[in-house]
Design a protein around this motif. Structure first.
Motif, short mmCIF file in Angstrom:
data_model
loop_
_atom_site.label_atom_id
_atom_site.label_comp_id
_atom_site.label_asym_id
_atom_site.label_seq_id
_atom_site.Cartn_x
_atom_site.Cartn_y
_atom_site.Cartn_z
N GLY A 1 0.82 -1.21 0.00
CA GLY A 1 0.00 0.00 0.00
C GLY A 1 0.85 1.25 0.00
N ILE A 2 0.32 2.31 0.58
CA ILE A 2 1.04 3.58 0.65
C ILE A 2 2.36 3.37 1.39
N SER A 3 3.46 3.79 0.78
CA SER A 3 4.79 3.59 1.37
C SER A 3 5.55 4.89 1.52
N ILE A 4 4.82 5.95 1.80
CA ILE A 4 5.39 7.25 2.18
C ILE A 4 5.08 7.46 3.65
N PRO A 5 6.10 7.60 4.51
CA PRO A 5 7.52 7.69 4.17
C PRO A 5 8.12 6.33 3.82
N ALA A 6 9.16 6.38 3.00
CA ALA A 6 9.94 5.18 2.71
C ALA A 6 10.80 4.89 3.94
N GLN A 7 10.66 3.68 4.48
CA GLN A 7 11.26 3.38 5.77
C GLN A 7 12.51 2.51 5.65
N ARG A 8 13.42 2.75 6.57
CA ARG A 8 14.69 2.03 6.59
C ARG A 8 14.49 0.51 6.58
N LYS B 1 1.63 14.37 9.70
CA LYS B 1 3.00 14.08 10.10
C LYS B 1 3.35 12.62 9.84
N LYS B 2 4.64 12.38 9.78
CA LYS B 2 5.10 11.02 9.48
C LYS B 2 4.57 10.00 10.46
N THR B 3 4.52 10.37 11.72
CA THR B 3 4.08 9.41 12.73
C THR B 3 2.64 8.97 12.52
N ASN B 4 1.87 9.75 11.77
CA ASN B 4 0.50 9.36 11.43
C ASN B 4 0.42 8.73 10.04
N LEU B 5 1.57 8.59 9.38
CA LEU B 5 1.65 7.98 8.05
C LEU B 5 0.70 8.67 7.06
N ASN B 6 0.52 9.98 7.21
CA ASN B 6 -0.42 10.66 6.32
C ASN B 6 0.16 11.87 5.60
N THR B 7 1.49 12.03 5.63
CA THR B 7 2.09 13.16 4.90
C THR B 7 1.86 13.03 3.40
N VAL B 8 1.59 11.82 2.92
CA VAL B 8 1.33 11.63 1.50
C VAL B 8 0.11 12.42 1.04
N PHE B 9 -0.82 12.73 1.94
CA PHE B 9 -2.04 13.45 1.56
C PHE B 9 -1.89 14.97 1.59
N SER C 1 18.58 8.17 17.71
CA SER C 1 18.17 8.79 16.44
C SER C 1 16.73 9.27 16.47
N ARG C 2 16.37 9.95 17.54
CA ARG C 2 14.98 10.38 17.66
C ARG C 2 14.66 11.61 16.82
N ARG C 3 15.61 12.52 16.69
CA ARG C 3 15.33 13.78 16.00
C ARG C 3 16.38 14.06 14.95
N GLY C 4 16.06 15.03 14.08
CA GLY C 4 17.00 15.40 13.04
C GLY C 4 16.47 15.06 11.66
N ARG C 5 17.31 15.31 10.65
CA ARG C 5 16.92 15.10 9.27
C ARG C 5 16.68 13.61 9.00
N HIS C 6 15.64 13.34 8.25
CA HIS C 6 15.27 11.98 7.83
C HIS C 6 14.90 11.08 9.01
N THR C 7 14.43 11.65 10.09
CA THR C 7 13.90 10.86 11.20
C THR C 7 12.37 10.94 11.15
N TRP C 8 11.73 10.28 12.11
CA TRP C 8 10.27 10.32 12.17
C TRP C 8 9.75 11.72 12.52
N MET C 9 10.62 12.57 13.07
CA MET C 9 10.20 13.92 13.43
C MET C 9 10.40 14.92 12.29
N ASP C 10 11.02 14.48 11.21
CA ASP C 10 11.27 15.35 10.05
C ASP C 10 10.13 15.17 9.05
#
Length: 453
Positions: free
Chosen positions: A122-129, A305-313, A421-430
């Protein structure tokens, strides 16, 4: 030339097999291989703690072109023999990451070696490690939008991985109208149901799920003549499992509900036949509804936000709040968003052509097999991996011992990685980035607590 190829003309249709276990992965695998013309195809459903029930299997096959005769239920120890018996040129592995790697280890011993294709259902944004690293030894990685292709290309580059990417139309979301989509033509006669696509993981917190339940109750009370349908993926009374563990089910949260607020285990396509519109937080069902000409509300109640897996919308035109849901102000997505997100031209979906080229290269001997290397920790690590994925379907003493010894260690390692790795670029908070280089937010257990009806 191998013995199999010597006995079989090069002009024969290719043979394709798929391996899957859980509900969403079975649906994706069946639809993907079912979309390929002029091939021999078979689906192996692997026995794990998440394996679909017979009824879930029936629903997953609807509209895919596959029938029950095309499906075999396979014990893990028989996977290699299943692939050899089907003489598959291409094997699609459709499962959660740990099972993908476990299955590929089995296919490393198949001769001649099939081309391995992987992807996400299904929806794969964000692309995860984890999505990339668990599947890194496959020959082809299937994505479903131009945006996903860019995201995974960036993710592979950041992780130092090399894998061929291929674009496919999300197989159970083929458009009903020709491209470019004329929304006036794509819309179907309106039903009257507000269909809510429930998700196990999103939103995760109980208070947020109670908030969703309250919004659905308000929508039902606002118009008692029209139904609010909570579409569920698994039946608790039937003992069914879904891909992710649901901790606070809507069946529990909505025990006290109006008569026009109902639950449904029907296939999503059937639910959409009677839908005025679909509501979700981040479910792929939104894409299925769009393809079906059904308008959508992607709830922004808990943020984009990424944590809600809805930035794609973001920028889609379908975001809405609680008041929009209660008032049934459904929307169709913007044409620009559609083109970049799941509704590209069919001609741009080239995954099968790429797979065929890889098969030809493999037969010529100029495509090396991407074998899964032995893990650090040797046999004990392998036993832990097998037992942690297969649960009670692995009955080895080595697996039981490895699970007892290795699980606390694995949890400690994962916690340390997450804390670093909680914060910063390309984390769940970005939320500005479409990739995450950090571990998955929640480690969903393969073993599930006992269900109560």
């Amino acid at each position: 030339m191998t013995r199999r190829d010597a006995a079989t003309p090069a002009t024969r249709p290719l043979r394709v097999a798929a391996l899957a276990d859980a509900d969403s992965f079975v649906k994706w695998a069946a639809a993907l291989i079912g979309s390929v013309p002029d091939v021999s195809r078979h689906l192996g459903i692997v026995q794990t703690p998440l394996t679909v029930s017979e009824d879930q299997q029936r629903k997953a096959l609807l509209g895919t072109g596959l029938t029950a005769d095309d499906v075999t239920r396979v014990a893990f120890e028989d996977v290699r023999r299943f692939v050899e018996r089907t003489q598959a040129d291409v094997v699609v592995i459709s499962a959660r990451g740990p099972l993908v790697r476990l299955l590929q280890r089995e296919l490393d011993h198949v001769d001649p070696r099939p081309v391995i294709v992987v992807g996400l259902p299904g929806i794969s944004i964000p692309a995860q490690r984890g999505a990339a690293t668990y599947r890194r030894y496959a020959d082809l990685f299937v994505v479903h939008s131009r945006r996903e292709k860019r995201a995974f290309h960036d993710l592979f580059a950041q992780l130092g991985l090399s894998m061929e990417l291929a674009l496919a139309t999300l197989p159970f979301a083929h458009r009903e109208a020709p491209h470019p989509v004329d929304l006036a033509q794509a819309r179907r006669p309106r039903g009257t149901d507000l269909v809510f696509a429930a998700q196990a993981l999103i939103p995760r917190e109980r208070a947020e799920r109670e908030r969703v339940a309250g919004i659905l109750r308000d929508a039902a009370l606002a118009d008692p003549t029209r139904r609010v349908v909570v579409k569920l993926r698994a039946s608790r009374s039937a003992g069914e499992e879904e891909t992710h563990l649901e901790r606070d089910s809507y069946e529990d949260l909505l025990r006290d509900r109006p008569d026009n607020l109902v639950f449904s285990h029907a296939p999503m396509r059937e639910a959409l036949e009677h839908a005025e519109g679909l509501v979700t937080v981040s479910s792929t069902a939104a894409i299925e509804a769009m393809a079906f000409g059904v308008p959508v509300i992607a709830m922004d109640t808990f943020g984009i936000k990424k944590t809600n897996l809805n930035t794609v919308f973001a920028g889609s035109g379908v975001l809405g709040d609680a008041a929009d849901v209660v008032a049934r102000r459904f929307r169709h997505p913007s044409p620009t968003w559609r083109e970049q997100n799941y509704f590209h031209r069919e001609i741009d979906s080239t995954w099968w052509e790429q797979a065929q080229r890889l098969v030809a290269r493999r037969r010529r001997g100029d495509l090396a097999a991407r074998h899964v290397p032995a893990p650090r920790g040797g046999a004990l690590h392998l036993a832990w991996h097998r037992k942690s994925v297969l649960g009670d379907h692995d009955r080895t003493l080595s697996g039981a011992f490895a699970l007892a010894v290795g699980t606390p260690v694995a949890k400690a390692i994962l916690l340390a990685r997450t804390l670093r790795s909680r914060r910063g670029r390309h984390t769940w908070m970005d939320d500005a980035s479409d990739i995450t280089l950090t571990p998955a937010l929640h480690q969903d257990p393969m073993r599930r607590p006992a269900r109560t009806a």
